[in-house]
Every structure is written in structure tokens, then in C-alpha cells.
Design a protein around this motif. Structure first.
Motif, PDB file in Angstrom:
ATOM      1  N   TYR A  14       0.841  -1.193   0.000  1.00  0.00           N
ATOM      2  CA  TYR A  14       0.000   0.000   0.000  1.00  0.00           C
ATOM      3  C   TYR A  14       0.876   1.242   0.000  1.00  0.00           C
ATOM      4  O   TYR A  14       1.946   1.259   0.614  1.00  0.00           O
ATOM      5  CB  TYR A  14      -0.889   0.065   1.248  1.00  0.00           C
ATOM      6  N   LEU A  15       0.405   2.275  -0.676  1.00  0.00           N
ATOM      7  CA  LEU A  15       0.954   3.619  -0.543  1.00  0.00           C
ATOM      8  C   LEU A  15       0.017   4.337   0.410  1.00  0.00           C
ATOM      9  O   LEU A  15      -1.165   4.481   0.118  1.00  0.00           O
ATOM     10  CB  LEU A  15       0.976   4.332  -1.901  1.00  0.00           C
ATOM     11  N   THR A  16       0.524   4.751   1.581  1.00  0.00           N
ATOM     12  CA  THR A  16      -0.330   5.428   2.554  1.00  0.00           C
ATOM     13  C   THR A  16       0.068   6.893   2.684  1.00  0.00           C
ATOM     14  O   THR A  16       1.241   7.252   2.550  1.00  0.00           O
ATOM     15  CB  THR A  16      -0.256   4.760   3.951  1.00  0.00           C
ATOM     16  N   PHE A  17      -0.919   7.713   2.927  1.00  0.00           N
ATOM     17  CA  PHE A  17      -0.751   9.141   3.187  1.00  0.00           C
ATOM     18  C   PHE A  17      -1.188   9.365   4.630  1.00  0.00           C
ATOM     19  O   PHE A  17      -2.308   8.998   4.991  1.00  0.00           O
ATOM     20  CB  PHE A  17      -1.650   9.966   2.273  1.00  0.00           C
ATOM     21  N   GLU A  18      -0.330   9.960   5.434  1.00  0.00           N
ATOM     22  CA  GLU A  18      -0.645  10.223   6.831  1.00  0.00           C
ATOM     23  C   GLU A  18      -0.488  11.705   7.133  1.00  0.00           C
ATOM     24  O   GLU A  18       0.497  12.321   6.727  1.00  0.00           O
ATOM     25  CB  GLU A  18       0.251   9.391   7.744  1.00  0.00           C
ATOM     26  N   ASN A  19      -1.483  12.252   7.832  1.00  0.00           N
ATOM     27  CA  ASN A  19      -1.484  13.680   8.172  1.00  0.00           C
ATOM     28  C   ASN A  19      -1.223  14.544   6.949  1.00  0.00           C
ATOM     29  O   ASN A  19      -0.517  15.550   7.014  1.00  0.00           O
ATOM     30  CB  ASN A  19      -0.464  13.977   9.272  1.00  0.00           C
ATOM     31  N   PHE A  20      -1.795  14.133   5.849  1.00  0.00           N
ATOM     32  CA  PHE A  20      -1.565  14.792   4.558  1.00  0.00           C
ATOM     33  C   PHE A  20      -2.379  16.073   4.453  1.00  0.00           C
ATOM     34  O   PHE A  20      -3.488  16.169   4.966  1.00  0.00           O
ATOM     35  CB  PHE A  20      -1.956  13.831   3.426  1.00  0.00           C
ATOM     36  N   ARG A  21      -1.794  17.046   3.758  1.00  0.00           N
ATOM     37  CA  ARG A  21      -2.495  18.304   3.488  1.00  0.00           C
ATOM     38  C   ARG A  21      -1.883  18.955   2.244  1.00  0.00           C
ATOM     39  O   ARG A  21      -0.674  19.052   2.100  1.00  0.00           O
ATOM     40  CB  ARG A  21      -2.357  19.257   4.667  1.00  0.00           C
ATOM     41  N   THR A  22      -2.771  19.391   1.335  1.00  0.00           N
ATOM     42  CA  THR A  22      -2.368  20.194   0.179  1.00  0.00           C
ATOM     43  C   THR A  22      -3.554  21.055  -0.221  1.00  0.00           C
ATOM     44  O   THR A  22      -4.661  20.868   0.277  1.00  0.00           O
ATOM     45  CB  THR A  22      -1.888  19.328  -1.013  1.00  0.00           C
ATOM     46  N   ASP A  23      -3.326  21.987  -1.122  1.00  0.00           N
ATOM     47  CA  ASP A  23      -4.409  22.827  -1.625  1.00  0.00           C
ATOM     48  C   ASP A  23      -5.296  22.027  -2.571  1.00  0.00           C
ATOM     49  O   ASP A  23      -4.834  21.086  -3.224  1.00  0.00           O
ATOM     50  CB  ASP A  23      -3.847  24.035  -2.381  1.00  0.00           C
ATOM     51  N   ALA A  24      -6.545  22.438  -2.671  1.00  0.00           N
ATOM     52  CA  ALA A  24      -7.448  21.839  -3.649  1.00  0.00           C
ATOM     53  C   ALA A  24      -7.087  22.353  -5.034  1.00  0.00           C
ATOM     54  O   ALA A  24      -6.532  23.441  -5.174  1.00  0.00           O
ATOM     55  CB  ALA A  24      -8.896  22.187  -3.311  1.00  0.00           C
ATOM     56  N   GLY A  25      -7.397  21.566  -6.034  1.00  0.00           N
ATOM     57  CA  GLY A  25      -7.135  21.971  -7.402  1.00  0.00           C
ATOM     58  C   GLY A  25      -7.841  21.045  -8.363  1.00  0.00           C
ATOM     59  O   GLY A  25      -8.274  19.963  -7.990  1.00  0.00           O
ATOM     60  N   PRO A  26      -7.925  21.446  -9.614  1.00  0.00           N
ATOM     61  CA  PRO A  26      -8.582  20.595 -10.599  1.00  0.00           C
ATOM     62  C   PRO A  26      -7.664  19.458 -11.040  1.00  0.00           C
ATOM     63  O   PRO A  26      -6.453  19.644 -11.151  1.00  0.00           O
ATOM     64  CB  PRO A  26      -8.841  21.560 -11.759  1.00  0.00           C
ATOM     65  N   ASP A  27      -8.224  18.299 -11.251  1.00  0.00           N
ATOM     66  CA  ASP A  27      -7.505  17.204 -11.896  1.00  0.00           C
ATOM     67  C   ASP A  27      -6.247  16.782 -11.140  1.00  0.00           C
ATOM     68  O   ASP A  27      -5.215  16.502 -11.753  1.00  0.00           O
ATOM     69  CB  ASP A  27      -7.168  17.634 -13.331  1.00  0.00           C
ATOM     70  N   LEU A  28      -6.298  16.742  -9.802  1.00  0.00           N
ATOM     71  CA  LEU A  28      -5.134  16.319  -9.020  1.00  0.00           C
ATOM     72  C   LEU A  28      -4.984  14.808  -9.078  1.00  0.00           C
ATOM     73  O   LEU A  28      -5.921  14.063  -8.830  1.00  0.00           O
ATOM     74  CB  LEU A  28      -5.263  16.770  -7.570  1.00  0.00           C
ATOM     75  N   LYS A  29      -3.787  14.370  -9.389  1.00  0.00           N
ATOM     76  CA  LYS A  29      -3.475  12.949  -9.540  1.00  0.00           C
ATOM     77  C   LYS A  29      -2.409  12.530  -8.538  1.00  0.00           C
ATOM     78  O   LYS A  29      -1.611  13.340  -8.083  1.00  0.00           O
ATOM     79  CB  LYS A  29      -2.937  12.670 -10.952  1.00  0.00           C
ATOM     80  N   THR A  30      -2.394  11.242  -8.242  1.00  0.00           N
ATOM     81  CA  THR A  30      -1.330  10.632  -7.446  1.00  0.00           C
ATOM     82  C   THR A  30      -0.473   9.849  -8.425  1.00  0.00           C
ATOM     83  O   THR A  30      -0.943   8.886  -9.032  1.00  0.00           O
ATOM     84  CB  THR A  30      -1.902   9.695  -6.372  1.00  0.00           C
ATOM     85  N   TRP A  31       0.760  10.286  -8.583  1.00  0.00           N
ATOM     86  CA  TRP A  31       1.690   9.628  -9.491  1.00  0.00           C
ATOM     87  C   TRP A  31       2.888   9.132  -8.702  1.00  0.00           C
ATOM     88  O   TRP A  31       3.321   9.756  -7.729  1.00  0.00           O
ATOM     89  CB  TRP A  31       2.207  10.596 -10.546  1.00  0.00           C
ATOM     90  N   LEU A  32       3.459   8.025  -9.166  1.00  0.00           N
ATOM     91  CA  LEU A  32       4.731   7.534  -8.647  1.00  0.00           C
ATOM     92  C   LEU A  32       5.721   7.561  -9.803  1.00  0.00           C
ATOM     93  O   LEU A  32       5.394   7.145 -10.921  1.00  0.00           O
ATOM     94  CB  LEU A  32       4.568   6.136  -8.071  1.00  0.00           C
ATOM     95  N   SER A  33       6.910   8.085  -9.523  1.00  0.00           N
ATOM     96  CA  SER A  33       7.872   8.356 -10.585  1.00  0.00           C
ATOM     97  C   SER A  33       9.291   8.241 -10.026  1.00  0.00           C
ATOM     98  O   SER A  33       9.494   8.350  -8.813  1.00  0.00           O
ATOM     99  CB  SER A  33       7.630   9.780 -11.115  1.00  0.00           C
ATOM    100  N   PRO A  34      10.299   8.071 -10.886  1.00  0.00           N
ATOM    101  CA  PRO A  34      11.686   8.086 -10.423  1.00  0.00           C
ATOM    102  C   PRO A  34      12.233   9.502 -10.213  1.00  0.00           C
ATOM    103  O   PRO A  34      13.383   9.670  -9.808  1.00  0.00           O
ATOM    104  CB  PRO A  34      12.446   7.345 -11.521  1.00  0.00           C
ATOM    105  N   ASN A  35      11.423  10.530 -10.486  1.00  0.00           N
ATOM    106  CA  ASN A  35      11.896  11.914 -10.394  1.00  0.00           C
ATOM    107  C   ASN A  35      10.709  12.839 -10.121  1.00  0.00           C
ATOM    108  O   ASN A  35       9.582  12.377 -10.001  1.00  0.00           O
ATOM    109  CB  ASN A  35      12.608  12.309 -11.699  1.00  0.00           C
TER     110      ASN A  35
END
Length: 137
Positions: free
Chosen positions: A64-85
Motif C-alpha cells: 500500500y501507498l499510505t498518506f498520513e497527516n496529509f495536506r495540500t491545496d485543492a485543485g482541478p484534476d489532481l493525480k497521485t503519481w509515482l515516478s523516479p523523479n
């Protein structure tokens, strides 16, 4: 007449931007009895972003990829990506960001290589903007 068109266009644009905006807060129950394999703190980029990202394995060897105590601004079309950079190329798309605040997780494929794709990106696809990221170590 011109004013009416401007007002209608503004309403349409605001509605379009909110269409894919994730819900505000989500406090999902995170997987129980897990072993942390990698973790990293979020760093702000175009928008203030904070919290912790972790790759965890449960008792059934599910990742699993878990997010804990996460916070960011709202926005359109926000995605969760995993990348080498942090530039978003190449990337693995895990879908829309589930929430802008809180605790939540994504199940990963059993063969997921978190040592290669060790950057968790919060990416606004519509504007090609990196909101924030965490490097998993």
C-alpha cells in the motif's frame, strides 16, 4: 449581452475546475499490522503540501501507498503519481488524489518497484503543475 456571456463563461469555468477537485478531508482506516518498507515527508512545490507518504506491507503481503497527516491545496484534476523523479516523466498513475487532507491509502500491484519509482507526486494534470512530492527512502 457581453456581460451575460462573461458571467456564463465564468460559471462554466468554475464548475469545470471543481468537477475533479477531491473531497476536503478523508480519514480512511489505514491497513492494520503493517511493516513500513519506505517513507518520506511531503515537500511543497507549486502549492503548500505536507504530511508523510509510506510504502507498507500488510500481513497478507499486500503493498500500500499510505498518506498520513496529509495536506495540500485543492485543485482541478489532481493525480497521485509515482515516478523516479519530480518532473513527472515517466510516471505510474494511481488515479485521482483521494483527499486534500487526512489519512488514506492506495493498494499497489504486488510487483511494484518502490525503489525505482520512489517519488510520490501530487500532480495537477490539467495545468502540468507539481503541487508537492515525497521521496521514499
Amino acid at each position: 449581452m457581453k456581460k451575460s456571456i462573461v458571467v456564463l463563461c465564468s460559471i462554466f469555468l468554475l464548475a469545470a475546475c471543481k468537477k475533479n477537485t477531491p473531497p476536503g478531508m478523508l480519514n480512511e482506516e489505514l491497513p492494520a499490522s503493517t511493516t513500513t518498507l519506505a517513507a518520506g515527508s511531503f515537500v511543497s512545490s507549486a502549492h503548500t503540501t505536507s504530511g508523510t507518504a509510506k510504502i507498507v506491507k500488510d500481513a497478507n503481503n499486500k503493498l500500500y501507498l499510505t498518506f498520513e497527516n496529509f495536506r495540500t491545496d485543492a485543485g482541478p484534476d489532481l493525480k497521485t503519481w509515482l515516478s523516479p523523479n519530480t518532473n513527472g516523466s515517466p510516471f505510474q498513475d494511481f488515479g485521482f488524489l483521494k483527499a486534500t487532507t487526512g489519512n488514506f491509502s492506495y493498494e499497489l500491484p504486488a510487483n511494484y518497484n518502490y525503489t525505482t519509482n520512489n517519488h510520490v507526486l501530487i500532480w495537477c494534470k490539467r495545468f502540468s503543475q507539481l503541487f508537492g512530492y515525497a521521496v521514499l527512502r
